[in-house]
Design a protein around this motif. Sequence first.
Motif, short mmCIF file in Angstrom:
data_model
loop_
_atom_site.label_atom_id
_atom_site.label_comp_id
_atom_site.label_asym_id
_atom_site.label_seq_id
_atom_site.Cartn_x
_atom_site.Cartn_y
_atom_site.Cartn_z
N PRO A 1 0.86 -1.19 0.00
CA PRO A 1 0.00 0.00 0.00
C PRO A 1 0.90 1.24 0.00
CG PRO A 1 -0.56 -1.51 1.80
CD PRO A 1 0.74 -1.97 1.24
N GLY A 2 0.50 2.29 -0.66
CA GLY A 2 1.33 3.49 -0.68
C GLY A 2 1.12 4.29 -1.95
N GLU A 3 2.11 5.16 -2.21
CA GLU A 3 2.05 6.13 -3.31
C GLU A 3 1.72 5.47 -4.66
OE1 GLU A 3 5.79 8.10 -3.72
OE2 GLU A 3 5.03 9.49 -5.23
N LYS A 4 2.39 4.35 -4.94
CA LYS A 4 2.24 3.69 -6.24
C LYS A 4 0.80 3.28 -6.49
CE LYS A 4 4.74 0.10 -6.25
NZ LYS A 4 6.07 -0.45 -6.00
N LEU A 5 0.19 2.62 -5.49
CA LEU A 5 -1.20 2.18 -5.64
C LEU A 5 -2.17 3.36 -5.70
CD1 LEU A 5 -1.77 -1.07 -3.56
CD2 LEU A 5 -1.27 -0.79 -5.99
N ARG A 6 -1.87 4.40 -4.93
CA ARG A 6 -2.73 5.60 -4.98
C ARG A 6 -2.67 6.23 -6.37
NH1 ARG A 6 -0.57 6.49 0.20
NH2 ARG A 6 0.95 7.97 -0.61
N ASP A 7 -1.45 6.31 -6.93
CA ASP A 7 -1.29 6.89 -8.27
C ASP A 7 -2.03 6.06 -9.31
OD1 ASP A 7 0.29 8.82 -7.15
OD2 ASP A 7 2.18 8.10 -7.98
N LEU A 8 -1.92 4.73 -9.21
CA LEU A 8 -2.56 3.85 -10.19
C LEU A 8 -4.08 3.95 -10.13
CD1 LEU A 8 -0.35 0.64 -10.01
CD2 LEU A 8 -0.44 2.33 -11.84
N ALA A 9 -4.61 4.18 -8.92
CA ALA A 9 -6.06 4.33 -8.78
C ALA A 9 -6.52 5.62 -9.47
CB ALA A 9 -6.44 4.35 -7.30
N LEU A 10 -5.67 6.64 -9.44
CA LEU A 10 -6.02 7.92 -10.07
C LEU A 10 -5.85 7.87 -11.58
CD1 LEU A 10 -4.37 10.30 -7.45
CD2 LEU A 10 -6.82 10.06 -7.90
N ASN A 11 -4.83 7.15 -12.05
CA ASN A 11 -4.58 7.04 -13.50
C ASN A 11 -3.90 5.70 -13.81
OD1 ASN A 11 -4.03 7.29 -16.19
ND2 ASN A 11 -2.53 8.94 -15.97
N PRO A 12 -4.68 4.72 -14.30
CA PRO A 12 -4.11 3.39 -14.55
C PRO A 12 -3.29 3.29 -15.84
CG PRO A 12 -6.45 3.40 -15.07
CD PRO A 12 -6.13 4.77 -14.52
N VAL A 13 -3.20 4.37 -16.61
CA VAL A 13 -2.40 4.34 -17.85
C VAL A 13 -0.92 4.43 -17.46
CG1 VAL A 13 -1.90 5.48 -20.04
CG2 VAL A 13 -4.25 5.39 -19.18
N VAL A 14 -0.14 3.41 -17.83
CA VAL A 14 1.24 3.35 -17.38
C VAL A 14 2.19 3.04 -18.53
CG1 VAL A 14 0.57 2.53 -15.08
CG2 VAL A 14 1.18 0.86 -16.87
N ALA A 15 3.47 3.27 -18.27
CA ALA A 15 4.54 2.74 -19.12
C ALA A 15 5.41 1.87 -18.22
CB ALA A 15 5.35 3.86 -19.75
N PHE A 16 6.00 0.85 -18.80
CA PHE A 16 6.85 -0.06 -18.03
C PHE A 16 8.11 -0.28 -18.86
CE2 PHE A 16 8.31 -4.18 -16.55
CZ PHE A 16 8.16 -4.04 -15.18
#
Lengths: 150, 150
Positions: free
Chosen positions: B64-79
């Motif tokens: 739990p933390g920043e990463k999951l909070r960010d993904l909840a706000l915007n699930p569009v990612v690059a890897f």
Amino acid sequence: MTEYEDLDEWSPQGPVTELTDAHARALLERHGFGRLAVSVNGQPQIFPVDYHFDGTAIVFRSAPGEKLRDLALNPVVAFEVDDRTADGAWSVVVDGRADILTEAAEVQHAEGLPLPTWIPVAEYTFVRIVPTSIRGRRFQRWMVHGSPQR
Amino acid sequence: MTEYEDLDEWSPQGPVTELTDAHARALLERHGFGRLAVSVNGQPQIFPVDYHFDGTAIVFRSAPGEKLRDLALNPVVAFEVDDRTADGAWSVVVDGRADILTEAAEVQHAEGLPLPTWIPVAEYTFVRIVPTSIRGRRFQRWMVHGSPQR
């Protein structure tokens, strides 16, 4: 758990420790290959780049293309350097603003930086990131049966 | 320049070649440490993660933390996954959408993936990225005086 009370947090792989600002900056200075993350219209992108960090700013070269177009649309960037270690990994993330160097004196200074040399057959531009924050973290692999995993 | 006519583009460090889709996927499968880029309100962020790619999706664990909070706000990612080689570097960038695994069968499947083992003292969640595009590139250091630079 007593011996780990000083740890800041846990990752799913094991303990995470924050590096000091001096340590994070030293890692940035010692390395020369990192990753630039940009965001245009909510779509993040990652570009690997060779860079130089002089303690104040990150400088890298960019050919004309997607990266420069993205930076013109949104100069707010993240920059990351990391490496695996015997018992885990470390990562330093820089937040900042990327600016294209246009003044002759700045470009001349950048030409003298110890970036990889090459035969300049292609057009390029210098980009500078002045950090607004630098954060370093160490990810330790948790020990199982007395030895680090993977 | 004749011998480089088949190259797609140049980086400021030297020639750049596009990898085939099969090659890029093979590199993703062979490696297990990459970088997630997310974007919230135009601010990109980068997180190093241990992952598994089974040819279809990238799966990693997140506390739990920043990463999951960010993904909840915007699930569009690059890897991104990359590595240095003797004469340069390669990089594979995946675009996609990150979803948190919530269904019991999906979570159970993820528990069996060859991710780094650890003693689960902390809460965690599985995140899956289904790629919408996979792009691999090889960056060759240009030869000066007969040897690769840096």
